[in-house]
Motif scaffolding. Sequence first.
Motif, PDB file in Angstrom:
ATOM      1  N   UNK A  36       0.832  -1.214   0.000  1.00 20.83           N
ATOM      2  CA  UNK A  36       0.000   0.000   0.000  1.00 20.83           C
ATOM      3  C   UNK A  36       0.859   1.254   0.000  1.00 20.83           C
ATOM      4  N   UNK A  80      -4.733   5.984   2.660  1.00 18.28           N
ATOM      5  CA  UNK A  80      -6.125   5.641   2.915  1.00 18.28           C
ATOM      6  C   UNK A  80      -6.977   5.576   1.664  1.00 18.28           C
ATOM      7  N   UNK A  81      -6.586   6.243   0.599  1.00 19.27           N
ATOM      8  CA  UNK A  81      -7.404   6.235  -0.616  1.00 19.27           C
ATOM      9  C   UNK A  81      -7.008   5.119  -1.565  1.00 19.27           C
ATOM     10  N   UNK A  82      -5.915   4.438  -1.286  1.00 15.57           N
ATOM     11  CA  UNK A  82      -5.456   3.423  -2.236  1.00 15.57           C
ATOM     12  C   UNK A  82      -6.472   2.302  -2.346  1.00 15.57           C
ATOM     13  N   UNK A  83      -6.959   1.857  -1.214  1.00 15.46           N
ATOM     14  CA  UNK A  83      -7.901   0.742  -1.257  1.00 15.46           C
ATOM     15  C   UNK A  83      -9.163   1.127  -2.001  1.00 15.46           C
ATOM     16  N   UNK A  90      -9.504   3.401  -4.285  1.00 12.76           N
ATOM     17  CA  UNK A  90      -9.218   3.543  -5.710  1.00 12.76           C
ATOM     18  C   UNK A  90      -9.078   2.184  -6.356  1.00 12.76           C
ATOM     19  N   UNK A 115       0.895   9.200  -5.632  1.00 14.44           N
ATOM     20  CA  UNK A 115       0.853  10.511  -5.005  1.00 14.44           C
ATOM     21  C   UNK A 115      -0.407  10.719  -4.200  1.00 14.44           C
ATOM     22  N   UNK A 116      -0.908   9.628  -3.638  1.00 16.69           N
ATOM     23  CA  UNK A 116      -2.167   9.709  -2.903  1.00 16.69           C
ATOM     24  C   UNK A 116      -1.941   9.248  -1.473  1.00 16.69           C
ATOM     25  N   UNK A 117      -2.772   9.721  -0.555  1.00 20.69           N
ATOM     26  CA  UNK A 117      -2.687   9.189   0.808  1.00 20.69           C
ATOM     27  C   UNK A 117      -2.964   7.693   0.811  1.00 20.69           C
TER      28      UNK A 117
END
Lengths: 1070, 189
Positions: free
Chosen positions: B155, B167-170, B172, B163-165
């Motif tokens: 993650x 927490x937003x990976x999942x 997305x 370039x994302x936090x």
Amino acid sequence: MSGQLPPIDQDLRAHLARRSAGRLPEGLADQVLQAVDAAPVKPRHSWRAFSPRSGRAAPRTLLAGASVAAVLLLAAALVVVPRFQVTPAASGLAGYPADRALTTAELAALMAGPALPTNTALVAKVTINPTTYVCPNDRYKTLGMVEGMGAQVCVMGTYNAFDAYDSKTTATFAFRYLAPGYLGLLGAIVSPPELGAGSTSKLAFRASEQWPNEQSGKPFLVEGWLGSSAPPQSVGSYAIGCTQPLFGAGDPLDPAGPDNTCKTTWLAGDASTVPSWEITGAKLGVSVQGGHEVGAGGARFYDSIPSDSPVKGVYVVRSQASAVSCDLPSCGDWVVMAKVADVSLPQATATPPASLAGYPAGRALTAAELAALMARPAMLPNAPLVASVTIDANTDVCPMDRYPTIGVVEGMGAQVCVMGAGVSTYLSTPKAAGVFAFRYLGPGVLGFIGEITPAPAQMAFRVADEWPLQGKTFLVDGWLGAEGLMESCARPPTSGEILLPDGEDCPYDDWLSDDSTAPGIQADHEYSPPSPLPSYDPLSLRGNARHVGAGGMRIIDSVDHAAPVHGVYVVRSVTEACAGDPPQSSRGCGAWRVFAKLADVSAPVATPVPTPSPTLPAATPPAGYPVDRALTAAELAAVMAGPALPANTTLVAAVTIDSSESGAPGCVPTIDSGTIGLVHGMPTRMCVFGGGFSPARVPGIFAFRYLGPGALYLMAQITPASSSRLAFHATEAWPWTISGDTTFLVGGYLVREPAGSRITDTPTGPMPASSLTPQPVQVDDTAGIDSTDPSRYGVFLVRCLPVYTPTDSKGSHGDGFAYHVIAQVGDIALPGASATPPPSPTPTTAPPETPIPFPTVSPVAAPTGLMGSGNRPLTAAEFATLWAADPAHLAGRIAIVKGPVPAGFRCRPTVIYESSPSRTCYANVVDGQIAPEGYWAIRVGSDGMLSAVGELSTPSNGFVHSLPSAMAAWKETGGGSRLFLVDAWIGGMAADACDVMGQPCYEVSWLAPTSENTGLGSTPDHPQLEVQPGAYHMFGPGNVGGGPAIQGIFLVQGNSGAGMVLARLEVGIP
Amino acid sequence: MERALVERARRGVGPPGADTRDRDAFDALVRSRVDAVYRTSLAILGDPADAADATQETFVSAWCHRDALRDPDLFDAWLWRISLNACRAQLRRRGRTRIREIRLLDPLDDREPASPERSLADRTADSDAFDRAFGGLSVDDRAVLVLHHLQNRPVSEIAAVLGAPEGTVKSRLHRARAALESALARESR
């Protein structure tokens, strides 16, 4: 959100592996390197995010003229913009910051007052609550919120520097003020070693003392002089010189160290300090008598610390933990992060009671007095009040983010919400009339402490009286004092939740008494076991004094331990009496907790506040425009209302573009551009044309071309140079992105030469050869710039566009982007002042719109609609009353009305969805009037006209749908679009645009029947309706980018597949 | 060793005013990574010529903008981000239809969603159908699927690349998968 990702899908993996398989193109690496060879050599690029902490610097060389020029330019670039001036330390903050930090109350007052200059450095002793889901994560990571602030104050940190706090943390912190409601964390301050528990000694180290040398890089305060000294030209046989200047201040919360490579920066106890230099090995060593060598590049920039002479102050310093040695003369082991600003507290709005005779010891505020109090300018945050009111347990009309809603206070002019500390704080009856203790949380919001049990004779009890038991809350008129105990404390005092302050007060034992004399302990022996006979409390206090728990409220209400303080206190019996123990015993089982000290308030004078007349300069250019700022919405309206500008004049304005009104009558799209929408909040319709704009409402700074009266063409959203300046300088680092499409302003002189064009700082052409060469630009043919006179200063609209690197057959460029001048901002003048000032408005009876606090732009009112209380529509009479009282307050809002609509409506085409606008009007028109029976969504236009948005479809058993019933009803309509009121939870989740710098954030939004988000989209067991992007932050109102679900009643148009939220409804009280 | 290479490529040695960063160091970085960058671009773009162009653009941009890299330890994440942007640019140049983020009203939304129990293999008869469906996704959706399902990155790495936090990976990833499912469902009709 959990860090666990779903398992690898082997089938998907196989397909992706197939796609990526195959032979590597022959010679690809060589081709790549040839392309790299062809890239032109560029001078060292200055980029403000650059931090040299992690990299080696080039070794020093002899001084060169170019370097001197570069240093001078660097110094000019750092100081060229006059920064803010803060007022000298005023009374009320004695000892700050060298000896003490701001208290929670002082910081709350500062945050509630007028906005401070951006990046103002503060030191405060507060508690950070790691509640991270209510603040947006964009530029910075949310670390939590500061407790005891009244209004939400988010604490943000850099993604690189900070880990999240696991639990509430009370400490002395250094912050930078980022914006109203936002503080950036520099770190928890390390105090001098002699500062022990209960000590009031200084907070800052002296420059000559031994500084903490923690590798963790924790900051500490140093009081001293910050200065710079130039080294000699040689030391021994070594010539000392400067390298290329390293510029770039770093991030405000993680500032860069070195500031001037030709001088040594130091922090010392004496303004006349002169460092000494010596060569050790191959390195230049610096020693500073009575101080230390420091790096202060970032602090100088953000705190406007001049470098020409030493400056005394209190500085936030940290050790520079870097594995890479820095061998520049101005690089040391310490970084000055900030200079703590001199601040003064805003004047308190609380005044001694004037017309509130008997309050609060003898009586509570009446509903009218409370209404008057809530209607005046904001009080001090957390001010406790006692009022005799009726609370309507209506939980569906107040924003539920930080606290759950208990209800609405009846009889207030504007809506006053009552919020509770926890979900268990609900009224047991639909309406509750009584005397209640509140804390003022903000405009229109009270925090619920408890229902007051009055004393028999008056409102407040004396200490000697028999107090209520069994969890009751009551008032006590007395003296609150404290006895210092000889015990060590596990942790410093805490406040707890401001509505349930259960903090500890170690090492003090608090007491309440009817007089100010310290009571002392009556006996001093071990407590005997319970006996059938009433036993005495061996720790009872002399006289009638009682032990109480006052930890928490002391911090929140700033009640000092130093001396007993008289007041009226909100007290609660927090436990039941123990068997055999006197029920009024102040120790043992009968315990009392002090929740608040009632504030001194006065009733406001009941005269309306006149609206100031808009005074505009007579035909003069707006001051500071466009270099420092954009046109305000009012100025744009004045310009557009004035004499017609030349066609295609470029304007820059800070406005909100409302695309939810796209396709509105009167905005006739041009052949080659569609209608985006309207400029929100304009007195007359101002259409915006262009393309590629999908969110409902976007505030920002925009560049337009003037097309004609009431018509603008949107060119771009502007990236400002800084928080205090709009336009970049010609030789400043310009924004760029690899993906391009960044647009910004540059002020300078456009010089056109045969080899190309550049924007320069002076009218005489390019700067002397240096690393600060102006960027080459291409002037587009469509820029409309006729003048080629380089002596004429202008502000140019510049766009960074990507330039792809073609294959060899097409030639080579090498750069990833290029700058295009696409327009020049036109010269405008604002029309003269109005001859007749507008009349003072009558007091409004319509509730204000719920504000959304955005950190970087002006607050924008949420698109809230109006309906009647109790989930019913407004009657025509109620609506007419609201509209007549203050039509300006209702402009742009939607009202839910039953029955015939007043004359003057027009049937407004309703946009169903973007790709296929429908012109069908959903109104049952009979003889020019809407049919007498029906529920209508009426939009109040800014031009005073009413228009029907549409007729509502209502459930058979009521007025408001649940989400499942709405979706089922939509299906029954065969997929056609209808209007519904839906009681639902709106949720939002970050979309791709939230992670792209400079792009508006369009969070994915949906409506759901509960606050839970399964993450699986709509399923039969958990229906979910997808709505337009950005709806969550516009209508929740939630945070941009997503957050926890928020409950409300929403006006929705759509079908069972997806919907469009048109408004979130609040109760309109005529 | 790697970090030293990155440092040398960024700063190097030489007199002031001359841009004589260590090209040898950068060359070594290119040669060690060109294969991975090419294959990832190929997985995303699906066309060898486009992938080669995107690879070239990636390294040229990295060379030209190496000053923007603050921490040498983040070189790979930074390089992958440049690569994703190069893929976007490549698609843009191809003139493909831009995928809209949200459809307000789509008749297909009224259909029953595909059963999540059905495997990918059940619903895609051939590779062409998968490629068409995958090609209809945005670059970001393709990238997050590639980073997780093909490259099995943690993650934190995916977050750094995108370039994302974290927490937003999942979320997305979930959305990208849902978008792929919808596209596959359309292809299988």
